[in-house]
Structures are given as C-alpha cells and as structure tokens.
Scaffold this motif. Structure first.
Motif, PDB file in Angstrom:
ATOM      1  N   ASP A  25      -3.708  -6.358   1.568  1.00 53.88           N
ATOM      2  CA  ASP A  25      -3.769  -7.143   2.805  1.00 53.88           C
ATOM      3  C   ASP A  25      -2.523  -8.004   3.036  1.00 53.88           C
ATOM      4  O   ASP A  25      -2.321  -8.526   4.140  1.00 53.88           O
ATOM      5  CB  ASP A  25      -4.996  -8.060   2.783  1.00 53.88           C
ATOM      6  N   HIS A  26      -1.717  -8.179   2.005  1.00 56.23           N
ATOM      7  CA  HIS A  26      -0.572  -9.095   2.080  1.00 56.23           C
ATOM      8  C   HIS A  26       0.464  -8.623   3.103  1.00 56.23           C
ATOM      9  O   HIS A  26       0.961  -7.502   3.034  1.00 56.23           O
ATOM     10  CB  HIS A  26       0.076  -9.198   0.697  1.00 56.23           C
TER      11      HIS A  26
ATOM     12  N   GLY B 192       0.800  -1.218   0.000  1.00 56.63           N
ATOM     13  CA  GLY B 192       0.000   0.000   0.000  1.00 56.63           C
ATOM     14  C   GLY B 192       0.831   1.265   0.000  1.00 56.63           C
ATOM     15  O   GLY B 192       0.307   2.358  -0.229  1.00 56.63           O
ATOM     16  N   GLU B 193       2.152   1.127   0.231  1.00 56.06           N
ATOM     17  CA  GLU B 193       3.035   2.286   0.244  1.00 56.06           C
ATOM     18  C   GLU B 193       3.740   2.504  -1.092  1.00 56.06           C
ATOM     19  O   GLU B 193       4.466   3.483  -1.266  1.00 56.06           O
ATOM     20  CB  GLU B 193       4.087   2.118   1.345  1.00 56.06           C
ATOM     21  N   VAL B 194       3.546   1.595  -2.043  1.00 54.50           N
ATOM     22  CA  VAL B 194       4.227   1.700  -3.340  1.00 54.50           C
ATOM     23  C   VAL B 194       3.587   2.814  -4.165  1.00 54.50           C
ATOM     24  O   VAL B 194       2.356   2.904  -4.271  1.00 54.50           O
ATOM     25  CB  VAL B 194       4.148   0.367  -4.108  1.00 54.50           C
TER      26      VAL B 194
ATOM     27  N   ASN C 167      -2.358   8.486  -4.084  1.00 60.11           N
ATOM     28  CA  ASN C 167      -3.307   8.432  -2.970  1.00 60.11           C
ATOM     29  C   ASN C 167      -4.745   8.548  -3.465  1.00 60.11           C
ATOM     30  O   ASN C 167      -5.651   7.867  -2.976  1.00 60.11           O
ATOM     31  CB  ASN C 167      -3.004   9.542  -1.961  1.00 60.11           C
ATOM     32  N   ALA C 168      -4.953   9.420  -4.449  1.00 58.75           N
ATOM     33  CA  ALA C 168      -6.291   9.571  -5.020  1.00 58.75           C
ATOM     34  C   ALA C 168      -6.737   8.291  -5.707  1.00 58.75           C
ATOM     35  O   ALA C 168      -7.883   7.852  -5.570  1.00 58.75           O
ATOM     36  CB  ALA C 168      -6.306  10.744  -6.005  1.00 58.75           C
ATOM     37  N   VAL C 169      -5.823   7.688  -6.430  1.00 57.42           N
ATOM     38  CA  VAL C 169      -6.142   6.446  -7.133  1.00 57.42           C
ATOM     39  C   VAL C 169      -6.499   5.360  -6.136  1.00 57.42           C
ATOM     40  O   VAL C 169      -7.459   4.600  -6.328  1.00 57.42           O
ATOM     41  CB  VAL C 169      -4.964   6.012  -8.021  1.00 57.42           C
ATOM     42  N   ARG C 170      -5.758   5.270  -5.036  1.00 57.28           N
ATOM     43  CA  ARG C 170      -6.021   4.222  -4.042  1.00 57.28           C
ATOM     44  C   ARG C 170      -7.410   4.377  -3.419  1.00 57.28           C
ATOM     45  O   ARG C 170      -8.040   3.392  -3.060  1.00 57.28           O
ATOM     46  CB  ARG C 170      -4.949   4.258  -2.942  1.00 57.28           C
TER      47      ARG C 170
END
Length: 403
Positions: free
Chosen positions: A311-312, A225-227, A237-240
C-alpha cells in the motif's frame, strides 16, 4: 500400542515437524525481505558444530552493544515506543555562528540526528554509524512499534493492521519526546525511510520549520509490488497471490512457526545472507548479528506489517523535502528495495546526493559501514550539524562498541 498405530504416530510427528520447518523457512524468506525460491548451498558441517559457531559469534561480536540514555514515547494509540539518546560532547558542538545564522538565537538547541530502522530490525542496525558519531553530534535511535524494545502495537493486538502512516505518527511522538526543539536531520533505512516520508506527508510544517537534512538509505517511495526479489516473474507473481493468506494463517500459529524457525536455522541464515548482503566476504559476525535481529521478529508481527508495503505510496510527499539537503544511498545489488527506487527518489530531490554502493545489498549500512558513515558525515557537514574539520573516526570504531 500396535506397530501400525506406532508407525502412524511417527509419520504424524514427522509431518508436523516438516510443516513447522516449512513454516519457519517461509518466515525466514519474508523476514529477510524476500518472497520464496532461494537456493541454499549444500550444508557440509554438522548441525551441532554450526550451532556452536553461532553461539561463539553471539558471544564474541560487539555489534548491538551500544546503549544510550533510555526514554519512552507514546504513540497516538498508546503504544509505548523505546528510544535512546547519545549527547554530543561539549568540544564537538558545531560552529555557533552558523547556528545563529540558521536559527536566529544565541544558544540554539543542538542539531539532533534521528535514526529510523527497517522492517524486522531494531535501532541496533545502525551500530556502525552510532559508534562513529558518538560524541560528535546529538543522536536519537528508536525502535519501531513491535520491534526491538518497543511494545507490541496496541491497535495491532486488537486486529488492526499496521500502516506506514501510523509509523509516521510514531516518529512524530518520538520527536516530541526526544527532540522537542531544535534542528533535525532524519535518517531512515528501508521501512525507516518510508516512515520519514509518512512523517512529511502528515506534518509538512515540521519538515519546513525544523528539518535541515535527510538521508534515505535503501528505501522506496512506492511500487514495491513490482519488485521481483531476484526471482523469476512467474514465481514472484505466484508468491504474491498466496503470501498474504499464508502469513495470516501462520500468524495464528505463532508457536508452531517459531519452532519451525529454530528447526530450520541454517536455511534461515542462508536466506538472510542472500537478501541482506551482496559481498561474499561479509564478516560472519555481522551476518550473525543481522540474523539475530531478524529472527527476533515474531511471525505475527511479520504478518501485521507485510500488507503495508504493497500500500505504500509516498512519492508526492518527497516534494516536501525539495529544498532540504539530502543523501540518497543504496546498494547496487539490493534485492529488497532495488537501487532504481533510490534513483527515482533522487530524481525528485534537487539538492540530493545520490550514492550507489558497489557490491552492496539491502543492509548496506552493515555491509559497507565506512561508505555509509562517510557520506552521512558529509551530509552533517553540509547542513552545519558538525564542523567541517570533525573527524568522526576518532569517536568510535566501526568494529568495536565505542565509548
């Protein structure tokens, strides 16, 4: 029909096509392991000519042509998993004395090298390594659920999302069917590496008892999630925030999205190249081969798998491999699973060789096949899977289908 109604119909048709095109473009980004915001160079060749070029590359390229002895395994939810086995030639067997010392019997089962592929790919992603190792050592190549020749996930058709733990159990089912005994070397790229970690997390005794070597290629133990995927922080961040909902919506309109993917094939190809490869001079036939694999993954499958990556978290599971000889390899310009993630994996494995390949992208095993095959062959020698004098180059070209 009036001129006004005709114009309205035409505008509606154009709007529908554009929505399909945008949907296809979005899926191209996701399938390539990115999020959004890719700049594509201006296209200067006619669309028809580009289509003909793709067809020519499909016909001429040998990539993905290797086939072995087919087999079927069944996951714990009933999903049929496809695998193929390539047996070692008798003259290529590893030193018997070495095997006796390791396993305490006169005629042990051969070492089996099991290759697990990444997201939106198939077992054919290992084409070059398979060609080079053919006949040298026993290998198993399998298609993850909903990929390649494997069936669509039974649980997913009932609305249950995929988890990395499920993929680990799938790998266990393949091992039970294709390599029920004898030593194992596990090789995983990207999602395939995560699958190997999930296997260890759930079956630590299997790793201790049978796994003599492991290779993690372009993968991660967590914190995906930090990539940033090479995008500005605000953009990613917007895309996520919106991507899970977008994927869910697109997954419910698969037919429209697939039309959009076809309509935006050139944009799709440009995105795949950016997020798969770093080298500017990558073989066009290899790039097209990667495109074919990725575009073969339906949108609903992309939507089912995507949440699993956030979640990994399998950093703790890596400790199970602490005493196993390991290869950790990544491209230095991997935008999907950055090389820093491989460095973190290597830090937790005392007996690991860390290799960062210069000018290498996410599909490093296709982009720099000689380097990946060379380091993998060295691992096989280290663990006694093949004799030290073995020359894998005589068993298959990295440019041809091989034997």
């Amino acid at each position: 029909m009036s001129e006004t109604s005709t114009g309205d119909a035409a505008r509606a048709a154009v709007g529908s096509w554009r929505r399909a095109g945008l949907a296809g473009a979005a899926i191209g980004v996701v399938a390539a392991g990115a999020a959004a915001g890719v700049a594509v160079e201006r296209l200067t060749v006619g669309r028809g000519m580009r289509k003909k070029a793709r067809l020519a590359l499909d016909a001429a390229g040998p990539y993905g042509a290797l086939r072995g002895t087919p087999g079927r395994a069944y996951a714990d939810d009933g999903t049929e998993l496809s695998y193929e086995t390539d047996e070692a030639e008798p003259s290529a067997k590893a030193n018997g004395a070495r095997k006796r010392r390791l396993f305490g019997r006169k005629a042990p089962a051969p070492v089996t090298v099991v290759f697990s592929h990444g997201f939106c790919l198939s077992q054919d992603a290992w084409h070059f390594q398979r060609a080079a190792l053919r006949g040298v050592v026993r290998t198993v190549h399998w298609d993850q659920r909903s990929h390649g020749r494997s069936a669509r996930g039974e649980a997913q058709m009932l609305g249950k999302p995929v988890t990395i733990d499920q993929l680990g159990r799938d790998l266990k089912a393949v091992l039970d069917a294709a390599a029920p005994e004898g030593p194992l070397v596990l090789v995983g790229h990207s999602m395939g590496g995560m699958t190997v970690m999930a296997l260890a997390d759930q079956y630590p005794e299997l790793i201790r008892d049978r796994v003599v070597g492991v290779a993690f290629v372009g993968t991660s133990s967590g914190k995906l999630g930090e990539v940033s995927y090479g995008l500005p922080v605000a953009g990613v961040n917007a895309v996520r925030r919106i991507l899970p909902g977008v994927l869910k919506a697109l997954g419910s309109q698969a037919e429209l999205v697939e039309r959009g993917r076809r309509a935006t094939a050139d944009l799709f190809a440009g995105m795949i190249k950016r997020y798969s490869f770093s080298s500017k001079d990558v073989d066009p036939a290899v790039a097209r081969f990667a495109e074919r694999m990725i575009e073969g993954t339906p949108i609903d499958v992309v939507a089912e798998f995507y949440p699993a990556f956030d979640d990994h978290d399998k950093e703790a599971a890596l400790q199970i491999f602490a005493e196993v000889p390991a290869l950790v390899l990544a491209g230095d310009r991997d935008l999907v699973t950055p090389s820093s993630h491989s460095e973190s994996i290597a830090d937790l494995l005392p007996d690991a060789e860390l290799v960062i390949v210069p000018d290498g992208g996410h599909l490093v095993m296709l982009e720099h096949p000689e380097t990946v095959t060379d380091r993998l062959a060295d691992l096989l020698v280290r663990v006694g899977a093949v004799p030290e004098a073995t020359n894998v180059g005589t068993y298959g070209s990295t440019a041809q289908p091989g034997h």
